[in-house]
Each structure stands twice: as C-alpha cells, then as structure tokens.
Design an enzyme around this catalytic site. Structure first.
Site, PDB file in Angstrom:
ATOM      1  CG  HIS A   1     -10.468   9.333   6.444  1.00  0.00           C
ATOM      2  ND1 HIS A   1      -9.405   8.855   5.717  1.00  0.00           N
ATOM      3  CD2 HIS A   1     -11.084   8.264   6.971  1.00  0.00           C
ATOM      4  CE1 HIS A   1      -9.389   7.533   5.821  1.00  0.00           C
ATOM      5  NE2 HIS A   1     -10.390   7.150   6.570  1.00  0.00           N
TER       6      HIS A   1
ATOM      7  NE  ARG B   1     -14.929  10.254  14.201  1.00  0.00           N
ATOM      8  CZ  ARG B   1     -16.135  10.197  14.780  1.00  0.00           C
ATOM      9  NH1 ARG B   1     -16.291  10.573  16.034  1.00  0.00           N
ATOM     10  NH2 ARG B   1     -17.178   9.739  14.119  1.00  0.00           N
TER      11      ARG B   1
ATOM     12  CG  ASP C   1     -23.506  13.438  14.450  1.00  0.00           C
ATOM     13  OD1 ASP C   1     -23.115  14.263  13.600  1.00  0.00           O
ATOM     14  OD2 ASP C   1     -24.215  13.743  15.439  1.00  0.00           O
TER      15      ASP C   1
ATOM     16  CE1 TYR D   1     -10.767   0.054   6.476  1.00  0.00           C
ATOM     17  CE2 TYR D   1     -11.103   0.956   8.671  1.00  0.00           C
ATOM     18  CZ  TYR D   1     -10.289   0.728   7.581  1.00  0.00           C
ATOM     19  OH  TYR D   1      -8.988   1.156   7.616  1.00  0.00           O
TER      20      TYR D   1
ATOM     21  CB  SER E   1      -9.293   0.943  11.915  1.00  0.00           C
ATOM     22  OG  SER E   1     -10.166   2.051  12.047  1.00  0.00           O
ATOM     23  CB  SER E   2      -9.552   4.166  16.474  1.00  0.00           C
ATOM     24  OG  SER E   2      -9.973   5.063  15.488  1.00  0.00           O
ATOM     25  CB  CYS E   3     -13.818   2.379  13.218  1.00  0.00           C
ATOM     26  SG  CYS E   3     -13.268   1.308  11.917  1.00  0.00           S
TER      27      CYS E   3
ATOM     28  CE  LYS F   1      -7.844  -1.996   7.958  1.00  0.00           C
ATOM     29  NZ  LYS F   1      -6.428  -2.158   7.586  1.00  0.00           N
TER      30      LYS F   1
ATOM     31  N   GLY G   1       0.825  -1.221   0.000  1.00  0.00           N
ATOM     32  CA  GLY G   1       0.000   0.000   0.000  1.00  0.00           C
ATOM     33  C   GLY G   1       0.847   1.253   0.000  1.00  0.00           C
ATOM     34  CG  HIS G   2       4.244   1.823  -2.744  1.00  0.00           C
ATOM     35  ND1 HIS G   2       3.544   0.839  -3.414  1.00  0.00           N
ATOM     36  CD2 HIS G   2       4.786   2.615  -3.688  1.00  0.00           C
ATOM     37  CE1 HIS G   2       3.665   1.038  -4.720  1.00  0.00           C
ATOM     38  NE2 HIS G   2       4.423   2.105  -4.907  1.00  0.00           N
TER      39      HIS G   2
ATOM     40  N   GLY H   1      -0.643   4.828  -0.752  1.00  0.00           N
ATOM     41  CA  GLY H   1      -1.751   5.347   0.063  1.00  0.00           C
ATOM     42  C   GLY H   1      -1.260   6.331   1.115  1.00  0.00           C
ATOM     43  CG  LEU H   2      -3.192   8.838   5.013  1.00  0.00           C
ATOM     44  CD1 LEU H   2      -2.786  10.274   4.735  1.00  0.00           C
ATOM     45  CD2 LEU H   2      -4.566   8.822   5.705  1.00  0.00           C
TER      46      LEU H   2
ATOM     47  CD1 TRP I   1     -22.160  16.435   4.747  1.00  0.00           C
ATOM     48  CD2 TRP I   1     -20.953  14.539   4.819  1.00  0.00           C
ATOM     49  NE1 TRP I   1     -21.824  16.095   3.461  1.00  0.00           N
ATOM     50  CE2 TRP I   1     -21.099  14.949   3.476  1.00  0.00           C
ATOM     51  CE3 TRP I   1     -20.253  13.381   5.113  1.00  0.00           C
ATOM     52  CZ2 TRP I   1     -20.536  14.220   2.425  1.00  0.00           C
ATOM     53  CZ3 TRP I   1     -19.691  12.652   4.083  1.00  0.00           C
ATOM     54  CH2 TRP I   1     -19.843  13.068   2.745  1.00  0.00           C
TER      55      TRP I   1
HETATM   56  O1  GFB Z   1     -13.398  10.727   8.956  1.00  0.00           O
HETATM   57  P1  GFB Z   1     -14.836  10.428   8.946  1.00  0.00           P
HETATM   58  O2  GFB Z   1     -15.507  10.434   7.619  1.00  0.00           O
HETATM   59  O3  GFB Z   1     -15.211   9.029   9.559  1.00  0.00           O
HETATM   60  O4  GFB Z   1     -15.494  11.531   9.922  1.00  0.00           O
HETATM   61  P2  GFB Z   1     -15.234   8.476  11.055  1.00  0.00           P
HETATM   62  C1  GFB Z   1     -16.842  11.524  10.092  1.00  0.00           C
HETATM   63  C2  GFB Z   1     -17.327  12.639  11.015  1.00  0.00           C
HETATM   64  O5  GFB Z   1     -17.128  13.899  10.404  1.00  0.00           O
HETATM   65  C3  GFB Z   1     -18.823  12.447  11.170  1.00  0.00           C
HETATM   66  C4  GFB Z   1     -18.395  14.468  10.058  1.00  0.00           C
HETATM   67  O6  GFB Z   1     -19.237  12.957  12.403  1.00  0.00           O
HETATM   68  C5  GFB Z   1     -19.351  13.272  10.008  1.00  0.00           C
HETATM   69  O7  GFB Z   1     -20.688  13.640  10.183  1.00  0.00           O
HETATM   70  N1  GFB Z   1     -18.298  15.206   8.790  1.00  0.00           N
HETATM   71  C6  GFB Z   1     -18.695  16.469   8.604  1.00  0.00           C
HETATM   72  C7  GFB Z   1     -17.802  14.766   7.618  1.00  0.00           C
HETATM   73  N2  GFB Z   1     -18.525  16.856   7.331  1.00  0.00           N
HETATM   74  C8  GFB Z   1     -17.949  15.806   6.693  1.00  0.00           C
HETATM   75  C9  GFB Z   1     -17.520  15.616   5.353  1.00  0.00           C
HETATM   76  O8  GFB Z   1     -17.612  16.479   4.483  1.00  0.00           O
HETATM   77  N3  GFB Z   1     -16.946  14.407   5.077  1.00  0.00           N
HETATM   78  C10 GFB Z   1     -16.801  13.425   6.016  1.00  0.00           C
HETATM   79  N4  GFB Z   1     -16.215  12.286   5.665  1.00  0.00           N
HETATM   80  N5  GFB Z   1     -17.236  13.581   7.284  1.00  0.00           N
HETATM   81  C11 GFB Z   1     -13.692   6.649  10.203  1.00  0.00           C
HETATM   82  C12 GFB Z   1     -13.985   5.512   9.292  1.00  0.00           C
HETATM   83  O9  GFB Z   1     -14.875   6.976  10.812  1.00  0.00           O
HETATM   84  O10 GFB Z   1     -12.766   6.334  11.184  1.00  0.00           O
HETATM   85  C13 GFB Z   1     -12.717   5.012   8.728  1.00  0.00           C
HETATM   86  O11 GFB Z   1     -14.824   5.958   8.268  1.00  0.00           O
HETATM   87  C14 GFB Z   1     -11.636   4.801   9.775  1.00  0.00           C
HETATM   88  O12 GFB Z   1     -12.993   3.831   8.099  1.00  0.00           O
HETATM   89  C15 GFB Z   1     -11.510   5.979  10.712  1.00  0.00           C
HETATM   90  O13 GFB Z   1     -11.918   3.668  10.520  1.00  0.00           O
HETATM   91  C16 GFB Z   1     -10.619   5.696  11.896  1.00  0.00           C
HETATM   92  O14 GFB Z   1     -14.228   9.159  11.927  1.00  0.00           O
HETATM   93  O15 GFB Z   1     -16.625   8.489  11.577  1.00  0.00           O
END
Ligand code: GFB
Length: 314
Positions: free
Chosen positions: A179, A209, A269, A137, A108-110, A141, A11-12, A14-15, A202
C-alpha cells in the site's frame, strides 16, 4: 467475549491480524487460536473444515486475505479474486457449520463505487461500478460481505462486516506491491541510505485517501465484536483525508530524505477520493486515537528497526 473465550484470528501474521493479536493479548484474552499459513492453507476447504470441527472456536476474526497496493491489485487480479473468495467462503462456511458464536469479517473501502458521493455512507454500496484497478479484490470483498448477510438471514449466524479505510502500520508489506504509505516509507528510506537525489511517486499526487492506523482498527474491531450485531456493514475510519502529495511530503520528512520528489503520471491514480462516513460507529461512542503523524512515526521506527537493517546496504 469472556477473557477465556476461544478466539480464532485468521491471518494473525498480517497487518490487521497481528494488530488484533496484540490488542487481544493486551486486554487479557488468553485463549487465542492461530495457525500459520504453512500449517493451514485457508484456500483448502477440507483442511479448513477439519480445523473448525476439531477446534470449534467461539469467536472468529477473519483478517486473512490476499492484499496489496494498487500495483499488486492491478497485476494479479485473478489471484486476488480467487484466493480471497476461497479463504472467506471456507472460513465463513465452516464457522457457521461448527457453531461459532460470532464472526467479524474485514471488507474494504474499495468496494464503494469509484464515483461515489463523499464521504461514503454504508447505503451507497452497489450504486455504481468500482475503480478498475481494484475491482477483483473489491468484488471478492463485496461477496464476503453479502455472504455474511446471507448466513445471518438463512442460518441466523451472527456474522458482521467492517469496512475499514486505508489501513497502514507495522507488519505491512514495505515494497512495490505494498500500500502507498508503506511503499513510500521503503522508497524514501532506500533513497536516503543510498544518497539518491530523487524519489518517484506514482500518479499525479492528487488522489486523496483516509489513512487509518492499524492499532485503531484492531481497537474498533474488538469494540464491534462486543457491541455490534447487525447485518448492515459498518464503516470505520478517521474522517480525515490526505492527498498522496501531502503524504509523500510527510513521509519524506519523517524519514529525513533531503532530495526531490518527482511524479510518474504514467502510473495509475486509482480512486480519486475515498473517504468513509464513520458516523455510525462514532454514534456508538468509538473514536480513533492515532494521528497520521504519530502513526507514521511508529511505522517508520518499526520499519527501520526490523526490516531496513536487514535489507538495505549503503
Ligand atoms: O494504497 P494504494 O496502493 O492503493 O495507494 P489504493 C494508491 C495511491 O497512491 C494511488 C499512489 O493514487 C497511487 O498512484 N502512489 C504513489 C503509490 N506512489 C505510490 C507507490 O510507490 N506505491 C503505491 N502503492 N501507491 C487500495 C487497494 O487502493 O485500497 C487495496 O489497492 C485496499 O486493495 C485499499 O482495498 C483500501 O488506495 O488505490
């Protein structure tokens, strides 16, 4: 790891993988092994096994994964669970079969329960259901982590699992499937260039986070590859939480957007909070080095210099 060791970074591009390659090169590791997706599809068992048989890497960083933000996780759960399980099953199995000395798997922390006590300690895993938006996911993980433990138990493989907080930085996906931090940079940049009056964020803005700059994760991963040999997974983060609302304000300022922020509460959320307890790696002497402000500045600059120039026309 000797500087001449053969190190495979899966995965070189990627992020996380690209940050690992930067960190390894900076530290003088000369024998890095990488393959672009077109040359080696990690979901194909035979191809992966032939690759390991031929190349016999000594160390493996498994950073290849199908990833994305909340929308991508929620929209493509079948692809997320299938591809991630295939990639990790193939790479872990072949690394074990062909004598890799050590492998580091990025979980992953999820994978923690949605309603976990905070900050989350490693022993809270599997004590409750995961957040539904990232369950597919997260399940993959979690399986990867248990697979590392199982290969250690049955075959004596030195496979370790790292649980990073919400990683961000250069080489992320800056679009609606990305993300939150990268997605917001893209939204605010576009709004500024197109002179829009509003940006829609959103959800409620209330979730929190733990944003973790990718070069700090690469640094932690190298540290753990050198210093950690246990079956238990290990958390890695900053210990700092930021709400989506505060993040949106910071991105707005960093990008220089002067309009208004509105919240679309029809969007999910996700997890209300997700803060790791990283005291185990701290006790080993490792510390993160990049503040959110600095990481945001580096990411915005990279985005403007590489992606924005090509994509957004005023
Ligand atoms: O990074 P994210 O998409 O995922 O963040 P998770 C989501 C949070 O940001 C939610 C808000 O509370 C969304 O409602 N948000 C606000 C937005 N505006 C936006 C936007 O424009 N785009 C996005 N993406 N979010 C991730 C997992 O969960 O956690 C990954 O999706 C990974 O797979 C990571 O495991 C650690 O933080 O919820």
């Amino acid at each position: 790891m000797k500087k001449s060791a053969k190190i495979y970074v899966a995965g070189h591009r990627g992020l996380i993988g690209s940050a690992l390659v930067r960190a390894l090169k900076d530290r003088g590791y000369k024998n890095l092994l990488t393959r672009p997706h077109q040359a080696l599809d990690l979901t194909h068992q035979n191809k992966v096994d032939r690759f390991f048989e031929r190349e016999k890497p000594e160390y493996v960083f498994l950073a290849a994964a199908r990833v994305g933000g909340i929308r991508a996780n929620d929209t493509y759960p079948a692809e997320f669970i299938y591809q991630n399980q295939m990639i990790q099953a193939n790479v872990l199995h072949s690394a074990s079969n062909h004598g890799a000395r050590k492998l580091l798997f990025f979980s992953s922390s999820c994978i923690y329960p949605k309603k976990s006590r905070q900050p989350m300690k490693e022993e809270y895993l599997m004590t409750g259901p995961m957040e539904p938006t990232n369950e597919a996911y997260g399940a993959a993980k979690m399986a990867g982590l248990v697979m590392c433990q199982s290969y250690r138990r049955q075959y004596g493989a030195n496979f370790i699992s790292v649980i990073p907080a919400n990683v961000y930085g250069i080489h992320d996906h800056f679009d609606e499937n990305g993300h939150v931090l990268a997605a917001l940079i893209a939204k605010f940049h576009e709004a500024r260039v197109k002179k829009k009056k509003q940006v829609t964020v959103w959800g409620t803005g209330k979730p929190r986070r733990e944003f973790f700059y990718v070069d700090d994760l690469a640094d932690a991963a190298l540290f753990l590859m050198e210093n950690y040999d246990r079956a238990e997974p290990i958390n890695v983060g900053t210990g700092q939480e930021t709400s989506i609302r505060v993040l949106a304000e910071k991105v707005k300022e960093a990008v220089g957007f002067e309009g208004e922020i509105v919240y679309d509460t029809n969007r999910p959320d996700g997890n209300p909070r997700r803060l790791l307890d990283s005291s185990r790696i701290r006790a080993m002497g490792w510390r993160p080095g990049t503040s959110l402000e600095r990481g945001l500045e580096l990411t915005c600059r990279w985005y403007a210099e590489t992606i924005l120039k090509k994509s957004v026309k005023p």
